[in-house]
Motif scaffolding. Structure first.
Motif, mmCIF file in Angstrom:
data_model
loop_
_atom_site.group_PDB
_atom_site.id
_atom_site.type_symbol
_atom_site.label_atom_id
_atom_site.label_comp_id
_atom_site.label_asym_id
_atom_site.label_seq_id
_atom_site.Cartn_x
_atom_site.Cartn_y
_atom_site.Cartn_z
ATOM 1 N N VAL A 1 -108.559 -10.574 -39.002
ATOM 2 C CA VAL A 1 -107.952 -11.900 -38.860
ATOM 3 C C VAL A 1 -106.474 -11.845 -39.242
ATOM 4 N N ALA A 2 -106.174 -11.148 -40.334
ATOM 5 C CA ALA A 2 -104.788 -11.047 -40.803
ATOM 6 C C ALA A 2 -103.947 -10.143 -39.910
ATOM 7 N N GLY A 3 -104.543 -9.047 -39.445
ATOM 8 C CA GLY A 3 -103.766 -8.039 -38.720
ATOM 9 C C GLY A 3 -103.508 -8.355 -37.273
ATOM 10 N N ILE A 4 -104.366 -9.148 -36.661
ATOM 11 C CA ILE A 4 -104.287 -9.360 -35.213
ATOM 12 C C ILE A 4 -103.210 -10.367 -34.825
ATOM 13 N N SER A 5 -102.715 -11.113 -35.810
ATOM 14 C CA SER A 5 -101.790 -12.211 -35.516
ATOM 15 C C SER A 5 -100.373 -11.915 -35.997
ATOM 16 N N ASN A 6 -99.453 -12.794 -35.613
ATOM 17 C CA ASN A 6 -98.075 -12.698 -36.078
ATOM 18 C C ASN A 6 -97.902 -13.352 -37.443
ATOM 19 N N ASP B 1 -104.277 1.157 -24.658
ATOM 20 C CA ASP B 1 -103.277 0.104 -24.493
ATOM 21 C C ASP B 1 -103.880 -1.288 -24.630
ATOM 22 N N LYS B 2 -105.159 -1.443 -24.261
ATOM 23 C CA LYS B 2 -105.769 -2.779 -24.310
ATOM 24 C C LYS B 2 -106.187 -3.184 -25.724
ATOM 25 N N TYR B 3 -106.129 -2.264 -26.683
ATOM 26 C CA TYR B 3 -106.408 -2.600 -28.082
ATOM 27 C C TYR B 3 -105.331 -3.573 -28.559
ATOM 28 N N PRO B 4 -105.690 -4.616 -29.320
ATOM 29 C CA PRO B 4 -104.685 -5.599 -29.776
ATOM 30 C C PRO B 4 -103.495 -4.935 -30.442
ATOM 31 N N GLN B 5 -102.323 -5.178 -29.907
ATOM 32 C CA GLN B 5 -101.133 -4.450 -30.347
ATOM 33 C C GLN B 5 -100.809 -4.689 -31.818
ATOM 34 N N ASN B 6 -100.896 -5.941 -32.265
ATOM 35 C CA ASN B 6 -100.600 -6.227 -33.677
ATOM 36 C C ASN B 6 -101.545 -5.463 -34.598
ATOM 37 N N LEU B 7 -102.795 -5.390 -34.220
ATOM 38 C CA LEU B 7 -103.807 -4.720 -35.037
ATOM 39 C C LEU B 7 -103.624 -3.209 -35.008
ATOM 40 N N GLN B 8 -103.133 -2.703 -33.904
ATOM 41 C CA GLN B 8 -102.915 -1.259 -33.753
ATOM 42 C C GLN B 8 -101.931 -0.736 -34.796
ATOM 43 N N HIS B 9 -101.052 -1.602 -35.261
ATOM 44 C CA HIS B 9 -100.040 -1.207 -36.223
ATOM 45 C C HIS B 9 -100.540 -1.247 -37.670
ATOM 46 N N CYS B 10 -101.784 -1.670 -37.887
ATOM 47 C CA CYS B 10 -102.358 -1.740 -39.234
ATOM 48 C C CYS B 10 -103.126 -0.453 -39.515
ATOM 49 N N VAL B 11 -102.786 0.206 -40.592
ATOM 50 C CA VAL B 11 -103.306 1.545 -40.852
ATOM 51 C C VAL B 11 -104.828 1.569 -41.012
ATOM 52 N N ASP B 12 -105.411 0.459 -41.508
ATOM 53 C CA ASP B 12 -106.857 0.432 -41.736
ATOM 54 C C ASP B 12 -107.608 -0.394 -40.702
ATOM 55 N N SER B 13 -106.999 -0.614 -39.550
ATOM 56 C CA SER B 13 -107.670 -1.384 -38.496
ATOM 57 C C SER B 13 -108.866 -0.600 -37.952
#
Length: 367
Positions: free
Chosen positions: A222-227, A88-100
């Protein structure tokens, strides 16, 4: 906190040269647990799509075991914080990126409870026009208290970090190397300020050097972690344009600051706007409006759906999405313990029943 056996298995998988993050996640989902990967028979693993003799050869090398043990000792001796992509503590936005990254290391006082996160990147050769715009943009956004993410490089990156600190905003520097390195070295003087006002993130082990290919890998974080990603200035080619392309592939909003057609370091931004790859950015107000930061949160009314005709697996997925919100396909498979080959048809049935819907990037959420 993960137990020692699990973190060792994650480190071994991360160090395997023949396994990238997408394939690593596929392995974890298929087998059910990262530790089990190294207990599984190779004959079983070889049946997984993408797992051939080359991968298996590298997966079970003794060298990787030794290296993982050494890295674990460094993590323990230096109290390095880390987050696994299924935590759960993994950055949520990044969690949704398939290659994170399957594993992230962090240093500082990073707090992802703030959901307003923007990445600001651009050329190393920043002009006074770019510096003034970056300064005003972040200062004008300060009342909304966003997290400012960048890459700690020369030019736009370090300007964004410094202005964020000046405005008492949290800032996160994503590194292209391990924590025992610093690049560029001249920015060492800013490390304490960044640590006290956010911190550093990296997927690289402590002694990994700032190699050219590492910067490209860093850009996806950088791209995946943000809105949204903001390009301040860029030549026709450059790392910030790669970051913009990645952000677009993740269906993130991308903004670019326009400049004069004769300015070398405005050509990249102007091309992004011309090609509809970025929104034209003139002021902070456009960020606020596009990301709905000016809207007051209203209580979400959840009406319980009665008499849903769901089978056992559908109910399991429904309950998981209800608790966790929208999730990537791989995570649904892993957390609900449903093989990938079955999951697609189950989600289709749920869509036809009006229970869930697909989203870009192999993600799904309840309706």
């Amino acid at each position: 906190m993960l137990n020692e056996e699990k973190i060792l298995a994650i480190l071994r998988l991360q160090k395997c040269k023949a396994v990238g993050d997408i394939l690593a996640k596929k392995l974890i989902v298929h087998v059910g647990d990262v530790v089990q990967i190294f207990r599984e028979k190779t004959s079983h693993l070889s049946k997984i799509n993408g797992i051939g003799k080359h991968v298996l050869k590298h997966l079970f090398t003794k060298e990787n075991i030794t290296l993982a043990q050494q890295e674990l000792r460094y993590i323990q001796d230096n109290a390095i914080s880390y987050s696994y992509f299924l935590e759960d503590k993994y950055p949520q936005n990044l969690q949704h990126c398939v290659d994170s990254p399957i594993l992230l290391f962090e240093d500082g006082a990073i707090d992802f409870s703030n959901k307003k996160i923007i990445s600001i990147v651009g050329t190393r050769n920043m002009s006074s026009y770019g510096r003034d715009f970056c300064t005003k943009l972040i200062t004008d956004l300060a009342p909304h208290n966003p997290i400012i993410v960048s890459g700690f490089a020369y030019g736009v990156d370090i300007c964004a970090h410094k202005v964020a600190v000046q405005n008492n905003l949290q800032t996160i520097a994503v590194l292209a190397h391990g924590f025992e390195q610093i690049y560029p070295k001249v920015h060492k003087k800013y490390m304490q300020q960044v640590n006290e006002n956010g911190g550093f993130l990296t997927e690289f082990w402590h002694n990994e050097m700032p190699l050219r290919e590492n910067f490209l890998k860093r850009n996806r974080i950088v791209a995946g972690i943000s809105n949204a990603t903001i390009i301040i200035e860029s030549a026709e080619k450059g790392g910030s344009l790669v970051t913009a392309d990645i952000a677009n592939s993740y269906d993130k909003d991308v903004f670019a600051v326009p400049g004069r057609t004769t300015d070398l370091y405005s050509k990249g931004c102007n091309n992004l706007i011309k090609n509809n790859s970025a929104f034209l950015l003139n002021s902070a107000k456009e960020i606020v409006n596009m990301l709905n930061w000016d809207l007051k949160a209203t209580p979400k009314i959840i009406q319980k759906q009665l008499f849903l005709d769901l089978n056992e697996n559908e109910q399991k997925i429904h309950d998981f999405l209800h608790d966790k919100g929208k999730q990537i396909l791989d995570v649904i498979s892993l957390e609900c313990n449903i093989p990938m080959y079955k999951l697609a048809s189950i989600l289709l049935q749920m869509e036809l029943k009006g229970v869930s819907k697909p989203l870009p990037g192999k993600m799904f959420e309840l309706i």
